[in-house]
Design an enzyme around this catalytic site. Sequence first.
Site, PDB file in Angstrom:
ATOM      1  N   GLU A  99      -5.272   0.575   0.859  1.00  0.00           N
ATOM      2  CA  GLU A  99      -3.825   0.590   1.080  1.00  0.00           C
ATOM      3  C   GLU A  99      -3.459   1.388   2.309  1.00  0.00           C
ATOM      4  O   GLU A  99      -2.479   1.085   2.997  1.00  0.00           O
ATOM      5  CB  GLU A  99      -3.120   1.168  -0.162  1.00  0.00           C
ATOM      6  N   GLU A 100      -4.243   2.430   2.613  1.00  0.00           N
ATOM      7  CA  GLU A 100      -3.910   3.314   3.729  1.00  0.00           C
ATOM      8  C   GLU A 100      -4.283   2.731   5.086  1.00  0.00           C
ATOM      9  O   GLU A 100      -4.032   3.346   6.118  1.00  0.00           O
ATOM     10  CB  GLU A 100      -4.611   4.668   3.546  1.00  0.00           C
TER      11      GLU A 100
ATOM     12  N   ASP B 288      -7.864   4.644  -2.234  1.00  0.00           N
ATOM     13  CA  ASP B 288      -8.226   5.302  -0.977  1.00  0.00           C
ATOM     14  C   ASP B 288      -7.211   6.381  -0.617  1.00  0.00           C
ATOM     15  O   ASP B 288      -6.080   6.396  -1.121  1.00  0.00           O
ATOM     16  CB  ASP B 288      -8.339   4.287   0.164  1.00  0.00           C
TER      17      ASP B 288
ATOM     18  N   GLU C  26       3.544   2.724  -6.412  1.00  0.00           N
ATOM     19  CA  GLU C  26       3.854   4.053  -5.901  1.00  0.00           C
ATOM     20  C   GLU C  26       5.168   4.118  -5.141  1.00  0.00           C
ATOM     21  O   GLU C  26       5.875   3.141  -5.007  1.00  0.00           O
ATOM     22  CB  GLU C  26       2.729   4.516  -4.973  1.00  0.00           C
TER      23      GLU C  26
ATOM     24  N   HIS D 235      -3.588   2.505  -5.534  1.00  0.00           N
ATOM     25  CA  HIS D 235      -4.665   2.451  -4.535  1.00  0.00           C
ATOM     26  C   HIS D 235      -5.587   3.661  -4.684  1.00  0.00           C
ATOM     27  O   HIS D 235      -5.150   4.770  -5.001  1.00  0.00           O
ATOM     28  CB  HIS D 235      -4.124   2.321  -3.116  1.00  0.00           C
TER      29      HIS D 235
ATOM     30  N   ASP E 211      -0.583  11.033  -3.551  1.00  0.00           N
ATOM     31  CA  ASP E 211      -0.724   9.737  -2.870  1.00  0.00           C
ATOM     32  C   ASP E 211      -2.163   9.245  -2.931  1.00  0.00           C
ATOM     33  O   ASP E 211      -2.927   9.460  -1.992  1.00  0.00           O
ATOM     34  CB  ASP E 211      -0.275   9.891  -1.422  1.00  0.00           C
TER      35      ASP E 211
END
Length: 447
Positions: A143-144, A79, A171, A77, A109
Site C-alpha cells: 500500500e505504501e 507494509d 484505514e 496493509h 499505519d
Amino acid sequence: MPASSLLDPVPLLQDLIRIDTVNPPGDEGRLVAHLERLLIAEGITDYKVVGPSAERTNLVVRFPGRGEAPPLLLHAHSDVVPVTGQQWTHPPFEGRLVDGEVWGRGAIDMKGGLAMMLAALFRLRERGERPAGDVILAVVADEEDGSGAGAGYLVENHPELFEGVRCAIGEEGGAGIELAGIRFHPIVVAEKRPGWLRLTLRGPGGHASRLAAPGNPMARLGAVLGALSGVRLPRHQMPAADRMLAALAGALPEPLAGAVARLREDGAADAPPSGLPQAEALQLDSVLRHTVNPTVVRTGHKINMMPAEITVDLDGRILPGEFEVADLVAEIRALIGDDIPVELLHEDPRVRPELIAEPEFGAFYHRLEAVLRAADPDAVPLPMMSPATTDATVFARLGIRCYGWLPLLLPAGAEHRRLLHCADERIPVDALEFGTRCLTELLRDHP
C-alpha cells in the site's frame, strides 16, 4: 477457543511490528506466514495466500457469518514506510510497551488497525458468535508504494475472492480529532488518488569554479521549488468535502462555526478558518483542491561540477470525480511554464465517480455513526474526505463502497495522528482496546 493473546490487540500488534516489512522492498510474505500459522493453530482453513512472488504475498481469509447481511471486507496493509534518517526514542521494530503505549513503525499505519481487526474477529469466535455476514479479511502488501503487489494484484487477478461484497472498512478514519473542545471521530467517505510526477530541468552545466551560466538547472530548480512548495492550487469543492464542512459548521461553536460555514458557502472566501490548529487547517485546505509537493530532488554527485540535469519528483494528489492527471498538470504548468518536461510516474486508475465522489450515506454509514456514538457519547462522528490515498480507491474498482473507519479514542491534545511516517510512531493501549470494541460491535450487527 482462541488463545488469550489473540483476543488482545496489544500482543498481536507487538508481534506484527517485530516483523520488518519496510517497503521497499516490502517482504510482506514473512508477516503473512506468521498470520497463516495463527490461523492454522485455530483450525481456520478458509483462506488463500496469493501474490506476485513468495516475498510479496497477500492473505485473504473468510470468517463465516450468520447470513443476515452481505459479506463485509476488512482490508489492512502489512507494509510500512522506512525509518531511515529518523531518530527514535525506542527502537522502531521491537514493539515495546512503554507507559501504556505500543511503540514502533506501523503502530498506527497500519499494523495497529490490523491487530484490532484480528482481535475483534477472534473475540466473536471465542464467544461462539458469528458476524452478521461473512467477513473477508484482506491483509495486503504494497500500500505504501502504489498497491501493485497488494490490493491492485488482488483486484486484477482474484476479484472472485470479493464476490458479493458491498461495503468495506479500511484505514485513515477513526482517530479522534479535537477542535474547540469538541472531539470528532472521522469516517472517511472519499479520498484523493495519486498522480506522481517527475520534472526534468536541463541547461548548461560546467566547472563549478566558474560563474554559472544563465539558465543553469540549479537556478531553475530554485524557481520551481519556490513555485510549488506549499502552493494552493485552484479550488474545486466536491460533494464529500461539502458535507464534511457542513458537519463541522454544525458542531463547532462560534465564531469558528461561522468561519467554516463561510469557507463552505463562499468560494471567494478561500482561506481556512484562522481559529483552527495548523494541522487541521491544512487538511481542510487540502480537500478543496488538487495538491502537489516536491519531495525528491536528484542531481550531480561532484561538488566541483555544475549539473546539466536535475529531476524533481512531485507527490500530486487528484480530487475524486471526473478529474484526470492532465487537470493537475495544467494547474502545475500555470506556475512553472510549458518548457519543463513532465513525466507521469504513477497514477491510480480513476474510480467510477459515483463510487467515490458521491459517497453513500445509507444504512451502513449510519451504523458506523451509531457504533461511535454508543462508544463515545460525547464525541461527534464526522464524514471526512481524506487528502491522502489508501487501498480504498483500489477496492472501489470492484464496486465496493469503502469507508475509512478504525476508531481510536486518543488522549486530549495527543500527537499520535501526526506521527504517521514519522519517528516515535506509537499508539496507546486504551486506544487499541477502544477500536477493538467498536469493530466487534460493528461485525456483530452490520447491514
